[in-house]
Design an enzyme around this catalytic site. Structure first.
Site: not given
Lengths: 312, 432
Positions: B283, B286-288, B432
């Site tokens: 997670a 995934w964001h950055g 993102f």
């Protein structure tokens, strides 16, 4: 629900929305006109109340905090705003023309060299938002704001939108009475503090990232020409000024000669004051950051300007 | 056309992703042999992830190699790519991956109509920042005929306006405030950094949930229902609950396609904890593409594991204990936003150091004064609405009586015009 009832409700919604917008817009306008505090163009209102000075400096924070009118002469004033560059300042001068409040003898327009390039245009357009109130009154303000995009004229269909960004302060001032007074001659000192050196060192890193300056923005010269035209038709001498930096960004070296070419082409006096010309400014203690002098530095710089300008 | 308005060339990316998923999913359903079906799925996933890696994670990978080389005294010259990060790539990649998994598991049949499938991938309201939809929810709606009703327009518009209020009045005003402190972190002390972190925590929620509301609202106007992505997450009483209420479609995606296939909650305890940690790491990344996001994911993963170990993820019945748990959770959420806001690892360390500073204090709000009160005004309205929503169903945001709806809409529109940031900042989650 019947179609008739639904249409009635939609119409009612529109009527209430328009009434709320017009009513609040009218009330905010009356507050805006009364405002003499240092927000929502209170500074401009204070200036418009007075008799125009002989000499007026218009520019950004590099005028607001760096030029001391008391040193330059009794009848000298500043009309300078933080983060406001050529688009805003040319529009402001046009508003002064419209209000018949141009200076009597000399107008000094301070410029920032990066404004010569297209890359800064979005920022310059953003800065015009503080003159939204004059959108319907001044064609130059309207033309420049409309450059933002097709949606701008639509936003101004609302009366309230002219006060976007200022609205809360205008509404709360009658209750809170929180008013920072506008200084008489327009100068605001940045008094020396122990953080100055730290800030200067930081800005010498932050301000020196690649600027990626691209093609020349033709609007810059157009606006300079317009200011020149306004001045000459009102018998005012125009001086375009560029103040010192502690250290100039290397990408801006070329911009100085470009500005000189513009000045020659349009028969404008361009005064460039690099740091080395003002004795004493090589010392870090006179600087607030790379772009601004503190109060002590402002005294040195203002004395230097007095010696080269021969103001009335 | 919507996607091309940002960077025309990148339409090719979405086309490649769409065509890959469409044809490979049709291929794998046409085969009965498990080996061939699996090969089709692996090929599909690999192609999608390669695109994601090249456009989002390649430079991060180069930086990491460089860092490792320096750590071990070696020398590595990173070769950076000049690709811009395609808007929404993480969102639509996860959406198409879920379709592939569902087809492979025979939960859904592959779509025959290429146009409808392409619409599922590139449906404009949620293409760039979610909600991440499942084919069983969204694609099926495209096959049904929508009869236009004025109520669709009405409900959609109310939700859209609320989203716009959150974005323009709350998020954009608080952003100016928070940025001003973070950009001058060297001159701030712990108090002002924490104040800015609080502002940022509200900003990111108002920004992201505002976008989701606008997407759901626009879609509703066209008769298409999108999934709810936020359920008043800042009222959570544990980090586990927070993730059930924040970016719900991503949390459920990770649960269904990563956590459960790894063994879910039925495995041995240590395996459950390991799986939870992996899911949160994913997670985060995934964001950055930065170590700051990895740290954020890891910290949240550890917190969720700690809650599980001590049974703190359960909601207490005692109201005082409940309130204390809420306060504690919210404080943790605020503090763990530090890596999300930090520009890179160095900035994170710098901000972390400044939190401990007590002497230098120069919280100069200067030009930010104009945004402080509108931001706080917006925050109060947001809090009240969220409180109301938390007590009832989220759909009750469309208030029952038409006069209330009318007055509310006028109030929201005027507030946006007067207090919204006219400069229209980009949405935080677009990166993102």
């Amino acid at each position: 629900m019947t179609a008739k009832k639904r249409t009635y409700r939609i119409l009612l919604f529109l009527v209430i929305l328009i009434m709320a917008d017009k009513g609040l817009g009218w009330y905010l306008e009356s507050l805006y006109k009364q405002n003499r505090c240092d927000f929502s163009n209170g500074k401009l209102n204070v200036y418009l109340d007075k008799k125009p000075p002989d000499t007026l400096f218009v520019g950004s924070s590099r005028v607001l905090h760096m030029i001391k009118p008391e040193i330059l002469g009794a009848n000298t004033e500043l009309l300078a705003h933080q983060h406001k560059h050529i688009y805003h300042n040319a529009a402001l001068i046009d508003i002064l023309r419209m209000k018949k409040k141009l200076p009597k003898k000399v107008l000094v327009l301070h410029i920032e060299l990066e404004d010569l390039y297209m890359r800064t245009e979005p920022m310059l357009l953003d800065q015009l938002y503080s003159l939204k109130y004059y959108y319907h009154q001044n064609p130059l303000v309207k033309r420049l704001i409309d450059k933002q995009g097709y949606q701008e004229p639509i936003k101004f269909l609302s009366s309230v939108y002219r006060f976007n960004g200022d609205g809360w302060k205008l509404l709360s001032y009658p209750i809170t009475n929180n008013c920072k007074e506008v200084s008489k001659d327009g100068y605001e000192a940045l008094f020396p503090s122990e953080n100055d050196l730290k800030r200067l060192e930081k800005s010498l890193v932050d301000d020196f990232e690649p600027m990626q300056l691209d093609k020349i923005n033709p609007e810059f010269e157009k606006l300079i020409q317009q200011v020149q035209k306004t001045c000459s038709s009102n018998g005012i001498e125009l001086i375009v000024l560029r103040g010192p930096y502690y250290k100039l960004h290397p990408e801006l070296n070329h911009a100085t000669s470009l500005m000189q070419e513009i000045a020659v082409r349009n028969h404008i006096q361009f005064v460039n004051v690099p740091r080395v010309e003002v004795s004493g400014l090589e010392k870090k203690e006179f600087w607030y950051d790379n772009m601004h002098l503190n109060d002590n530095g402002a005294s040195l710089y203002s004395k230097h300007l007095k010696s080269i300008f021969y103001l009335p | 056309m919507f996607y091309m308005s940002w960077e025309p060339a990148y339409i090719l990316l979405i086309l490649i992703s769409t065509a890959t998923d469409y044809f490979l999913c049709r291929f794998l359903t046409s085969k009965s042999e498990a080996r061939k079906r699996k090969a089709g799925l692996i090929l599909n996933i690999s192609l999608n992830l390669v695109l994601l890696f090249v456009f989002k994670y390649y430079n991060f990978f180069q930086d990491t190699l460089d860092g490792l080389a320096q750590l071990f005294g070696g020398n590595y010259a990173p070769r950076y790519s000049s690709f811009l990060l395609p808007v929404g790539i993480s969102f639509y990649t996860f959406q198409t991956l879920s379709y592939s998994f569902d087809v492979y598991r025979k939960k859904i049949l592959p779509e025959k109509h290429f146009g409808k499938f392409a619409l599922f991938v590139a449906y404009f309201p949620q293409l760039v920042a979610g909600p991440i939809e499942r084919a069983s929810d969204l694609l099926t709606q495209f096959k049904e005929r929508v009869t236009f009703k004025i109520t669709m327009l009405q409900e959609g518009a109310v939700l859209f306006l609320w989203g716009l209020f959150k974005k323009a009045v709350v998020a954009d005003n608080l952003k100016i405030l928070a940025d001003h402190v973070f950009d001058n972190a060297d001159f701030q002390n712990g108090g002002s950094i924490i104040f800015a972190l609080f502002a940022f925590t509200i900003q990111i929620y108002a920004d992201f949930s505002g976008y989701s509301d606008m997407a759901i609202g626009v879609s509703k106007m066209m008769g298409i229902d999108l999934s709810i992505n936020f359920k008043t997450p800042y009222f959570s009483r544990s980090i586990s609950e927070f993730w059930r209420r924040w970016h719900i479609t991503l949390s459920f995606w990770l649960r269904d396609y990563v956590f459960i296939p790894l063994g879910g909650s039925r495995a041995q305890k240590w395996k459950i904890y390991r799986n939870l940690f992996l899911v949160f790491l994913l997670a985060g990344i995934w964001h950055g593409a930065d170590w700051t996001f990895v740290i954020w994911g890891a910290v949240h993963g550890l917190l969720v594991i700690i809650e599980r170990v001590f049974g703190w993820h359960k909601s207490p019945t005692n109201p005082i204990w409940n309130f204390l748990k809420w306060g504690f959770t919210f404080a943790i959420i605020i503090l763990t936003m530090l890596p999300v806001r930090a520009e890179d690892f160095e900035h994170l360390l710098n901000l972390g150091g400044q939190i401990l500073q007590t002497n230098t204090h120069e919280l100069y709000l200067g030009f930010a004064e104009n945004v402080f009160t509108p931001g706080i005004f917006g925050l109060i309205i947001l809090f009240l609405v969220d409180w109301f929503v938390a007590k009832k169903s989220i759909l009750d945001i469309r208030m029952k009586h038409w006069t209330v709806q009318l007055s509310w809409s006028v109030f929201i529109i005027i507030s946006i015009i007067l207090l919204g940031d006219a400069k229209a900042e980009a949405f935080f989650y677009f990166q993102f």
